[in-house]
Design an enzyme around this catalytic site. Structure first.
Site, PDB file in Angstrom:
ATOM      1  N   ASN A  82     -75.076  20.085 -48.517  1.00  0.00           N
ATOM      2  CA  ASN A  82     -74.475  18.776 -48.414  1.00  0.00           C
ATOM      3  C   ASN A  82     -72.901  18.824 -48.196  1.00  0.00           C
ATOM      4  O   ASN A  82     -72.406  19.899 -48.866  1.00  0.00           O
ATOM      5  CB  ASN A  82     -74.731  17.796 -49.624  1.00  0.00           C
ATOM      6  CG  ASN A  82     -76.404  17.434 -49.769  1.00  0.00           C
ATOM      7  OD1 ASN A  82     -76.887  17.596 -48.552  1.00  0.00           O
ATOM      8  ND2 ASN A  82     -76.734  17.420 -51.076  1.00  0.00           N
ATOM      9  N   GLY A  88     -73.327  13.610 -48.946  1.00  0.00           N
ATOM     10  CA  GLY A  88     -73.668  13.440 -50.187  1.00  0.00           C
ATOM     11  C   GLY A  88     -73.312  14.376 -51.387  1.00  0.00           C
ATOM     12  O   GLY A  88     -73.987  14.703 -52.224  1.00  0.00           O
ATOM     13  N   HIS A  93     -67.866  22.849 -54.478  1.00  0.00           N
ATOM     14  CA  HIS A  93     -67.658  24.321 -54.362  1.00  0.00           C
ATOM     15  C   HIS A  93     -69.250  24.347 -53.636  1.00  0.00           C
ATOM     16  O   HIS A  93     -70.350  23.927 -53.980  1.00  0.00           O
ATOM     17  CB  HIS A  93     -68.018  24.840 -55.862  1.00  0.00           C
ATOM     18  CG  HIS A  93     -67.995  26.210 -55.855  1.00  0.00           C
ATOM     19  ND1 HIS A  93     -67.225  27.193 -56.835  1.00  0.00           N
ATOM     20  CD2 HIS A  93     -68.886  27.124 -55.268  1.00  0.00           C
ATOM     21  CE1 HIS A  93     -67.567  28.433 -56.545  1.00  0.00           C
ATOM     22  NE2 HIS A  93     -68.362  28.522 -55.685  1.00  0.00           N
ATOM     23  N   HIS A  95     -72.580  25.084 -52.012  1.00  0.00           N
ATOM     24  CA  HIS A  95     -73.861  25.535 -52.573  1.00  0.00           C
ATOM     25  C   HIS A  95     -75.032  25.199 -51.700  1.00  0.00           C
ATOM     26  O   HIS A  95     -75.040  23.971 -50.743  1.00  0.00           O
ATOM     27  CB  HIS A  95     -73.946  24.714 -54.009  1.00  0.00           C
ATOM     28  CG  HIS A  95     -73.676  23.222 -54.009  1.00  0.00           C
ATOM     29  ND1 HIS A  95     -72.593  22.649 -54.015  1.00  0.00           N
ATOM     30  CD2 HIS A  95     -74.813  22.169 -53.843  1.00  0.00           C
ATOM     31  CE1 HIS A  95     -72.784  21.192 -53.781  1.00  0.00           C
ATOM     32  NE2 HIS A  95     -73.964  21.238 -53.939  1.00  0.00           N
TER      33      HIS A  95
HETATM   34  P1  5GP Z   1     -74.917  18.155 -54.291  1.00  0.00           P
HETATM   35  O1  5GP Z   1     -75.092  16.678 -54.635  1.00  0.00           O
HETATM   36  O2  5GP Z   1     -73.230  18.273 -54.657  1.00  0.00           O
HETATM   37  O3  5GP Z   1     -75.151  18.735 -52.805  1.00  0.00           O
HETATM   38  O4  5GP Z   1     -75.510  19.064 -55.327  1.00  0.00           O
HETATM   39  C1  5GP Z   1     -75.073  19.197 -56.628  1.00  0.00           C
HETATM   40  C2  5GP Z   1     -76.391  19.634 -57.607  1.00  0.00           C
HETATM   41  O5  5GP Z   1     -75.735  20.467 -58.712  1.00  0.00           O
HETATM   42  C3  5GP Z   1     -77.153  18.568 -57.877  1.00  0.00           C
HETATM   43  O6  5GP Z   1     -78.560  18.973 -57.476  1.00  0.00           O
HETATM   44  C4  5GP Z   1     -77.224  18.561 -59.450  1.00  0.00           C
HETATM   45  O7  5GP Z   1     -78.316  18.522 -59.923  1.00  0.00           O
HETATM   46  C5  5GP Z   1     -76.646  20.220 -59.692  1.00  0.00           C
HETATM   47  N1  5GP Z   1     -75.646  20.041 -60.931  1.00  0.00           N
HETATM   48  C6  5GP Z   1     -74.823  19.338 -61.241  1.00  0.00           C
HETATM   49  N2  5GP Z   1     -74.360  19.742 -62.629  1.00  0.00           N
HETATM   50  C7  5GP Z   1     -75.121  20.803 -62.863  1.00  0.00           C
HETATM   51  C8  5GP Z   1     -74.852  21.727 -63.839  1.00  0.00           C
HETATM   52  O8  5GP Z   1     -74.001  21.579 -65.029  1.00  0.00           O
HETATM   53  N3  5GP Z   1     -75.833  22.795 -63.973  1.00  0.00           N
HETATM   54  C9  5GP Z   1     -76.743  22.949 -63.105  1.00  0.00           C
HETATM   55  N4  5GP Z   1     -77.466  24.108 -63.178  1.00  0.00           N
HETATM   56  N5  5GP Z   1     -76.758  22.062 -62.012  1.00  0.00           N
HETATM   57  C10 5GP Z   1     -75.954  21.104 -61.905  1.00  0.00           C
HETATM   58 ZN    ZN Z   2     -65.622  26.518 -57.655  1.00  0.00          ZN
END
Ligand code: 5GP
Ligand code: ZN
Length: 118
Positions: A82, A88, A93, A95
């Protein structure tokens, strides 16, 4: 320091699947599929917009190894990153979500009518 940099530094615990000098993969805390792994570079890069092709080259091999490690290589899986507000992205960082372990849905991803843009 950002959340995922703290995970890299082990200041925040995570369930690590695979790690090398440049990348780390761990279970998403809020899984959206039976297998939901996050793969990230250890250098802080905000999003796909900013990543170098060198880092992506390593990322490719690393994510292929994650798929093997999770035994989803043959059954199939999906990789998502994303980017920014419309994408979204919550954690700033870079990922990659690696999702699998079951047949994944593929549905409309916005509330706008996709055909209105044709
Ligand atoms: P984004 O919405 O930025 O693409 O995805 C962020 C992801 O990081 C989400 O799926 C969320 O569940 C995951 N996430 C957020 N905080 C943590 C955390 O502290 N530990 C882990 N393992 N995943 C996290
Ligand atoms: Zn970072």
């Amino acid at each position: 320091m950002c959340l995922f940099c703290k995970i890299i530094n082990k200041e925040i615990p995570s369930e690590i699947i695979l790690e090398d000098d440049n990348f780390i993969a761990f279970h998403d805390i809020n899984p959206k599929a039976p297998v939901h792994i996050l793969a990230i570079p250890k250098i802080h890069v905000e999003s796909f917009n900013d990543v170098s092709s060198d880092t992506m080259a390593g990322m490719t091999t690393f994510m292929q190894n994650v798929a093997k490690e999770m035994d989803i290589e043959k059954s199939g899986y999906r990789i998502i990153t994303n980017i920014g507000d419309n994408g979204g992205q919550e954690v700033k960082h870079l990922h990659f979500h690696i999702l699998g372990g079951a047949k994944l849905r593929w549905e409309h991803l916005s509330d706008s009518n996709p055909k209105s843009f044709l």
